[in-house]
Design a protein around this motif. Structure first.
Motif, PDB file in Angstrom:
ATOM      1  N   HIS A  14       0.802  -1.262  -0.144  1.00 18.95           N
ATOM      2  CA  HIS A  14       0.036   0.075   0.078  1.00 18.95           C
ATOM      3  C   HIS A  14       0.840   1.034  -0.017  1.00 18.95           C
ATOM      4  O   HIS A  14       1.984   1.273   0.474  1.00 18.95           O
ATOM      5  N   ASN A  20       2.630   5.707   8.674  1.00 20.87           N
ATOM      6  CA  ASN A  20       4.095   5.697   8.211  1.00 20.87           C
ATOM      7  C   ASN A  20       4.668   7.030   8.273  1.00 20.87           C
ATOM      8  O   ASN A  20       5.824   7.128   8.516  1.00 20.87           O
ATOM      9  N   LEU A  24       5.086   5.626  12.852  1.00 16.12           N
ATOM     10  CA  LEU A  24       4.495   4.661  14.240  1.00 16.12           C
ATOM     11  C   LEU A  24       4.466   3.297  13.769  1.00 16.12           C
ATOM     12  O   LEU A  24       4.033   3.186  12.428  1.00 16.12           O
ATOM     13  N   GLY A  27       0.775  -2.031  11.940  1.00 18.23           N
ATOM     14  CA  GLY A  27       0.222  -3.134  12.007  1.00 18.23           C
ATOM     15  C   GLY A  27      -1.354  -3.285  11.717  1.00 18.23           C
ATOM     16  O   GLY A  27      -1.714  -2.959  10.680  1.00 18.23           O
ATOM     17  N   ARG A  93       1.452  -7.520   9.385  1.00 15.85           N
ATOM     18  CA  ARG A  93       1.589  -8.162  10.574  1.00 15.85           C
ATOM     19  C   ARG A  93       1.178  -7.718  11.668  1.00 15.85           C
ATOM     20  O   ARG A  93       1.354  -6.292  11.540  1.00 15.85           O
ATOM     21  N   LYS A 103       8.841   4.788  16.000  1.00 10.47           N
ATOM     22  CA  LYS A 103      10.108   3.980  15.571  1.00 10.47           C
ATOM     23  C   LYS A 103      11.258   4.306  16.063  1.00 10.47           C
ATOM     24  O   LYS A 103      11.928   3.491  16.795  1.00 10.47           O
ATOM     25  N   ARG A 120      12.120  -7.308  11.514  1.00 14.09           N
ATOM     26  CA  ARG A 120      12.497  -7.916  10.512  1.00 14.09           C
ATOM     27  C   ARG A 120      12.939  -9.390  10.833  1.00 14.09           C
ATOM     28  O   ARG A 120      13.196 -10.098   9.845  1.00 14.09           O
TER      29      ARG A 120
END
Ligand SMILES: O=C(O)[C@H](O)COP(=O)(O)O
Length: 258
Positions: A14, A20, A24, A27, A93, A103, A120
């Motif tokens: 997407h 993004n 942040l 999920g 996820r 982040k 990851r």
């Protein structure tokens, strides 16, 4: 383009979401596309309009950032009649207790190595989302998941890539594979980690090597599969190579201070 013995499939993460943009962990939170993300989706549609790629069916998640990216791609490429199948099994996820955290701040609190493992690694999930988490209710009670969602027993509180793949592959094998074998022309618009899982499966990427894969937002990529659905073309991004490289780097660097 595929030939008589192969089949093409186009996949897209997407476009940039509002979360993004704020960097942040998102999920299963149902974030909107940002203005830039909407433009990415429209650019992908424009690109595909001028390409040979036409679709018989499209698959996406139950989250609006993927659904709206798909809608804009189909509109931009003049293919609004393409049937769309939505499934929770293509959802991003579940980021567990990290959902909603910045982040970079998470790296400052837990260290770069630990956050890299959570983002990851193959089989290390983030901490579970507790029921008193600020976003637990909006995620658990997302009306979209009433249309297609996990059973109460399946509903995740966090997911590793391994756990994500375990709920994506049943959909891939039971729905997508038969269509590929019919040579259907398929478009999948999903999420960074649900797509990492599909790519890992297709290319048989090791649990170690998958930690190095970051997918850019909004840039379509092509797989061409042989009669046994083994890739003869793997993850060929359909766009300017410099733009693609910069977009991948941007995802990788989300945990680094600006
Ligand atoms: O869910 C999210 O936060 C993003 O869409 C994916 O984040 P990541 O690139 O940090 O896994």
């Amino acid at each position: 383009m595929g030939d008589a013995d192969t089949v093409d499939i186009i996949m897209v993460r997407h476009g940039e979401s509002e979360w993004n943009l704020k960097n942040l962990f998102c999920g299963w939170f149902d974030a909107e596309l940002s203005e830039a993300g909407l433009k990415e989706a429209q650019s992908a549609g424009d690109y595909l309009k001028g390409s040979p790629y036409k679709f018989d069916i499209a698959y996406t998640s139950m989250l609006k950032r993927a659904q709206n990216t798909l809608a804009n791609i189909l509109e931009g490429s003049g293919q609004t009649n393409v049937p769309i199948i939505k499934t929770w099994r293509l959802n991003e996820r579940h980021y567990g207790a990290l959902t909603g955290l910045n982040k970079v701040e998470t790296v400052e609190k837990y260290g770069a190595d630990q956050v890299a493992i959570w983002r990851r690694s193959f089989d290390t999930p983030p901490p579970e989302m507790p029921e008193d988490h600020p976003y637990y209710d909006s995620i658990r009670n997302n009306p979209a998941l009433k249309e297609d969602g996990p059973t109460p027993e399946e509903f995740p509180k966090t997911e590793s890539l391994k756990l994500t793949i375990e709920r994506t592959l049943p959909f891939w094998n039971s729905v997508v594979v038969p269509k590929l074998k019919e040579k259907a022309r398929i478009l999948i618009v999903a999420h960074g980690n649900s797509l990492r899982g599909i790519v890992k499966h297709l290319d048989n990427i090791s649990d170690e090597d998958i930690t190095n894969l970051n997918l850019p937002t909004g840039i379509p990529f092509l797989y061409t599969l042989d009669a046994n659905l083994k890739p003869v073309v793997s993850m060929k991004f359909l766009g300017d190579p410099d733009v693609v490289a910069a977009a991948i780097e941007k995802v990788a660097n989300q945990t680094k201070k600006k």
